[in-house]
Design a protein around this motif. Structure first.
Motif, PDB file in Angstrom:
ATOM      1  N   ALA A   5       4.662 -57.206  -7.105  1.00  0.00           N
ATOM      2  CA  ALA A   5       5.959 -56.591  -7.396  1.00  0.00           C
ATOM      3  C   ALA A   5       6.135 -56.430  -8.894  1.00  0.00           C
ATOM      4  CB  ALA A   5       7.081 -57.452  -6.828  1.00  0.00           C
ATOM      5  N   GLU A   6       6.264 -55.169  -9.327  1.00  0.00           N
ATOM      6  CA  GLU A   6       6.444 -54.879 -10.751  1.00  0.00           C
ATOM      7  C   GLU A   6       7.917 -54.800 -11.119  1.00  0.00           C
ATOM      8  OE1 GLU A   6       3.058 -52.101  -9.219  1.00  0.00           O
ATOM      9  OE2 GLU A   6       5.059 -52.728  -8.583  1.00  0.00           O
ATOM     10  N   SER A   7       8.165 -55.044 -12.392  1.00  0.00           N
ATOM     11  CA  SER A   7       9.508 -54.878 -12.945  1.00  0.00           C
ATOM     12  C   SER A   7       9.379 -54.588 -14.428  1.00  0.00           C
ATOM     13  CB  SER A   7      10.362 -56.125 -12.709  1.00  0.00           C
ATOM     14  OG  SER A   7       9.792 -57.242 -13.364  1.00  0.00           O
ATOM     15  N   GLY A   8      10.491 -54.149 -15.022  1.00  0.00           N
ATOM     16  CA  GLY A   8      10.511 -53.965 -16.462  1.00  0.00           C
ATOM     17  C   GLY A   8      10.449 -52.543 -16.947  1.00  0.00           C
ATOM     18  N   GLY A   9      10.301 -51.594 -16.033  1.00  0.00           N
ATOM     19  CA  GLY A   9      10.270 -50.199 -16.455  1.00  0.00           C
ATOM     20  C   GLY A   9      11.633 -49.736 -16.941  1.00  0.00           C
ATOM     21  N   SER A  21       6.289 -56.499 -16.059  1.00  0.00           N
ATOM     22  CA  SER A  21       5.880 -57.753 -15.427  1.00  0.00           C
ATOM     23  C   SER A  21       5.502 -57.495 -13.987  1.00  0.00           C
ATOM     24  CB  SER A  21       7.021 -58.767 -15.481  1.00  0.00           C
ATOM     25  OG  SER A  21       7.360 -59.073 -16.815  1.00  0.00           O
ATOM     26  N   CYS A  22       4.633 -58.348 -13.486  1.00  0.00           N
ATOM     27  CA  CYS A  22       4.188 -58.247 -12.099  1.00  0.00           C
ATOM     28  C   CYS A  22       4.058 -59.658 -11.546  1.00  0.00           C
ATOM     29  CB  CYS A  22       2.853 -57.520 -12.037  1.00  0.00           C
ATOM     30  SG  CYS A  22       2.080 -57.479 -10.403  1.00  0.00           S
ATOM     31  N   VAL A  23       4.643 -59.871 -10.389  1.00  0.00           N
ATOM     32  CA  VAL A  23       4.545 -61.171  -9.730  1.00  0.00           C
ATOM     33  C   VAL A  23       3.724 -61.010  -8.461  1.00  0.00           C
ATOM     34  CG1 VAL A  23       5.799 -63.051  -8.643  1.00  0.00           C
ATOM     35  CG2 VAL A  23       6.761 -61.901 -10.643  1.00  0.00           C
ATOM     36  N   ALA A  24       2.733 -61.860  -8.301  1.00  0.00           N
ATOM     37  CA  ALA A  24       1.884 -61.834  -7.120  1.00  0.00           C
ATOM     38  C   ALA A  24       2.303 -62.939  -6.168  1.00  0.00           C
ATOM     39  CB  ALA A  24       0.426 -62.012  -7.513  1.00  0.00           C
ATOM     40  N   SER A  25       2.321 -62.628  -4.884  1.00  0.00           N
ATOM     41  CA  SER A  25       2.653 -63.621  -3.865  1.00  0.00           C
ATOM     42  C   SER A  25       1.741 -63.416  -2.664  1.00  0.00           C
ATOM     43  CB  SER A  25       4.122 -63.493  -3.456  1.00  0.00           C
ATOM     44  OG  SER A  25       4.386 -62.207  -2.924  1.00  0.00           O
ATOM     45  N   GLY A  26       1.770 -64.386  -1.768  1.00  0.00           N
ATOM     46  CA  GLY A  26       0.897 -64.327  -0.610  1.00  0.00           C
ATOM     47  C   GLY A  26      -0.364 -65.124  -0.863  1.00  0.00           C
ATOM     48  N   TYR A  27      -1.492 -64.636  -0.353  1.00  0.00           N
ATOM     49  CA  TYR A  27      -2.767 -65.327  -0.528  1.00  0.00           C
ATOM     50  C   TYR A  27      -3.386 -64.906  -1.866  1.00  0.00           C
ATOM     51  CZ  TYR A  27      -2.328 -66.690   4.335  1.00  0.00           C
ATOM     52  OH  TYR A  27      -1.896 -67.222   5.509  1.00  0.00           O
ATOM     53  N   PHE A 112     -10.042 -52.289  -7.091  1.00  0.00           N
ATOM     54  CA  PHE A 112      -8.767 -52.949  -6.829  1.00  0.00           C
ATOM     55  C   PHE A 112      -8.278 -52.641  -5.414  1.00  0.00           C
ATOM     56  CE2 PHE A 112      -7.656 -54.731 -10.946  1.00  0.00           C
ATOM     57  CZ  PHE A 112      -8.619 -54.141 -11.745  1.00  0.00           C
ATOM     58  N   GLY A 113      -7.966 -53.715  -4.673  1.00  0.00           N
ATOM     59  CA  GLY A 113      -7.566 -53.533  -3.294  1.00  0.00           C
ATOM     60  C   GLY A 113      -6.102 -53.781  -3.009  1.00  0.00           C
ATOM     61  N   TYR A 114      -5.417 -54.408  -3.952  1.00  0.00           N
ATOM     62  CA  TYR A 114      -3.991 -54.706  -3.756  1.00  0.00           C
ATOM     63  C   TYR A 114      -3.184 -53.996  -4.837  1.00  0.00           C
ATOM     64  CZ  TYR A 114      -5.856 -58.427  -0.844  1.00  0.00           C
ATOM     65  OH  TYR A 114      -6.544 -59.124   0.118  1.00  0.00           O
ATOM     66  N   TRP A 115      -2.088 -53.383  -4.413  1.00  0.00           N
ATOM     67  CA  TRP A 115      -1.288 -52.562  -5.315  1.00  0.00           C
ATOM     68  C   TRP A 115       0.200 -52.840  -5.141  1.00  0.00           C
ATOM     69  CZ3 TRP A 115      -3.645 -49.267  -8.763  1.00  0.00           C
ATOM     70  CH2 TRP A 115      -5.011 -49.065  -8.585  1.00  0.00           C
ATOM     71  N   GLY A 116       0.904 -52.798  -6.256  1.00  0.00           N
ATOM     72  CA  GLY A 116       2.350 -52.868  -6.198  1.00  0.00           C
ATOM     73  C   GLY A 116       2.929 -51.490  -5.936  1.00  0.00           C
ATOM     74  N   GLN A 117       4.250 -51.436  -5.854  1.00  0.00           N
ATOM     75  CA  GLN A 117       4.941 -50.182  -5.567  1.00  0.00           C
ATOM     76  C   GLN A 117       5.137 -49.334  -6.817  1.00  0.00           C
ATOM     77  OE1 GLN A 117       5.858 -49.020  -2.408  1.00  0.00           O
ATOM     78  NE2 GLN A 117       4.470 -50.697  -1.903  1.00  0.00           N
ATOM     79  N   GLY A 118       5.004 -49.933  -7.972  1.00  0.00           N
ATOM     80  CA  GLY A 118       5.126 -49.181  -9.215  1.00  0.00           C
ATOM     81  C   GLY A 118       6.501 -49.285  -9.843  1.00  0.00           C
ATOM     82  N   THR A 119       6.518 -49.094 -11.150  1.00  0.00           N
ATOM     83  CA  THR A 119       7.768 -49.076 -11.898  1.00  0.00           C
ATOM     84  C   THR A 119       7.717 -47.910 -12.881  1.00  0.00           C
ATOM     85  OG1 THR A 119       9.279 -50.418 -13.259  1.00  0.00           O
ATOM     86  CG2 THR A 119       6.920 -50.717 -13.661  1.00  0.00           C
ATOM     87  N   GLN A 120       8.806 -47.183 -12.973  1.00  0.00           N
ATOM     88  CA  GLN A 120       8.839 -45.965 -13.778  1.00  0.00           C
ATOM     89  C   GLN A 120       9.069 -46.276 -15.249  1.00  0.00           C
ATOM     90  OE1 GLN A 120       8.600 -42.496 -12.774  1.00  0.00           O
ATOM     91  NE2 GLN A 120       8.484 -42.236 -15.016  1.00  0.00           N
ATOM     92  N   VAL A 121       8.262 -45.660 -16.089  1.00  0.00           N
ATOM     93  CA  VAL A 121       8.443 -45.727 -17.541  1.00  0.00           C
ATOM     94  C   VAL A 121       8.601 -44.290 -18.036  1.00  0.00           C
ATOM     95  CG1 VAL A 121       7.384 -46.278 -19.757  1.00  0.00           C
ATOM     96  CG2 VAL A 121       7.142 -47.859 -17.826  1.00  0.00           C
ATOM     97  N   THR A 122       9.694 -44.041 -18.718  1.00  0.00           N
ATOM     98  CA  THR A 122       9.963 -42.715 -19.256  1.00  0.00           C
ATOM     99  C   THR A 122      10.191 -42.828 -20.754  1.00  0.00           C
ATOM    100  OG1 THR A 122      10.992 -42.030 -17.185  1.00  0.00           O
ATOM    101  CG2 THR A 122      11.431 -40.682 -19.138  1.00  0.00           C
ATOM    102  N   VAL A 123       9.425 -42.058 -21.516  1.00  0.00           N
ATOM    103  CA  VAL A 123       9.526 -42.086 -22.971  1.00  0.00           C
ATOM    104  C   VAL A 123       9.927 -40.696 -23.442  1.00  0.00           C
ATOM    105  CG1 VAL A 123       8.372 -42.639 -25.135  1.00  0.00           C
ATOM    106  CG2 VAL A 123       7.685 -43.800 -23.024  1.00  0.00           C
TER     107      VAL A 123
END
Length: 125
Positions: A5-9, A21-27, A112-123
């Motif tokens: 799960a990403e955050s911070g965009g 930031s990205c937090v990993a959970s599960g196995y 890479f086999g595991y992916w987050g949903q993404g966070t938008q960064v606009t500059v």
């Protein structure tokens, strides 16, 4: 399974900084190669940076000197400090983790086999 799960965009002006930031959970495998990728509008997803469990890093040339990837294995977190942002950095940024051991931890999407949903960064300029 691993969940990321990403955050911070956000939306910033050219030259500004952001930390993702990205937090990993599960196995979670704390030894896994982890990385950041991004996908700009109308373009394919591309690698940005990767880091192994020892803290060794690899960056794509277009972010070298501006972005810093880091991880906290005890907390299962991954970060991307982005400085001197440019309009061409506008994209959805994805956190990813390798599902298998890799010989070289590099931001190559096939590893890479595991992916987050993404966070938008606009500059904006």
């Amino acid at each position: 399974q691993v969940q990321l799960a990403e955050s911070g965009g956000g939306s910033v002006q050219s030259g500004a900084s952001l930390t993702l930031s990205c937090v990993a959970s599960g196995y979670v495998d704390s030894t896994a190669c982890m990385g950041w990728f991004r996908q700009a509008p109308g373009k394919e997803r591309e690698g940005v940076a990767a880091i192994d469990s020892d803290g060794d890093t690899n960056y794509e040339d277009f972010v070298k000197g501006r972005f810093t990837i880091s991880r906290d294995n005890a907390k299962n977190t991954l970060s991307l400090q982005m400085n001197n942002l440019k309009p061409e950095d506008t994209a959805i940024y994805y956190c990813a983790a390798a599902a298998v051991s890799v010989a070289w931890c590099y931001p190559s999407e096939d590893d890479f086999g595991y992916w987050g949903q993404g966070t938008q960064v606009t500059v904006s300029s």
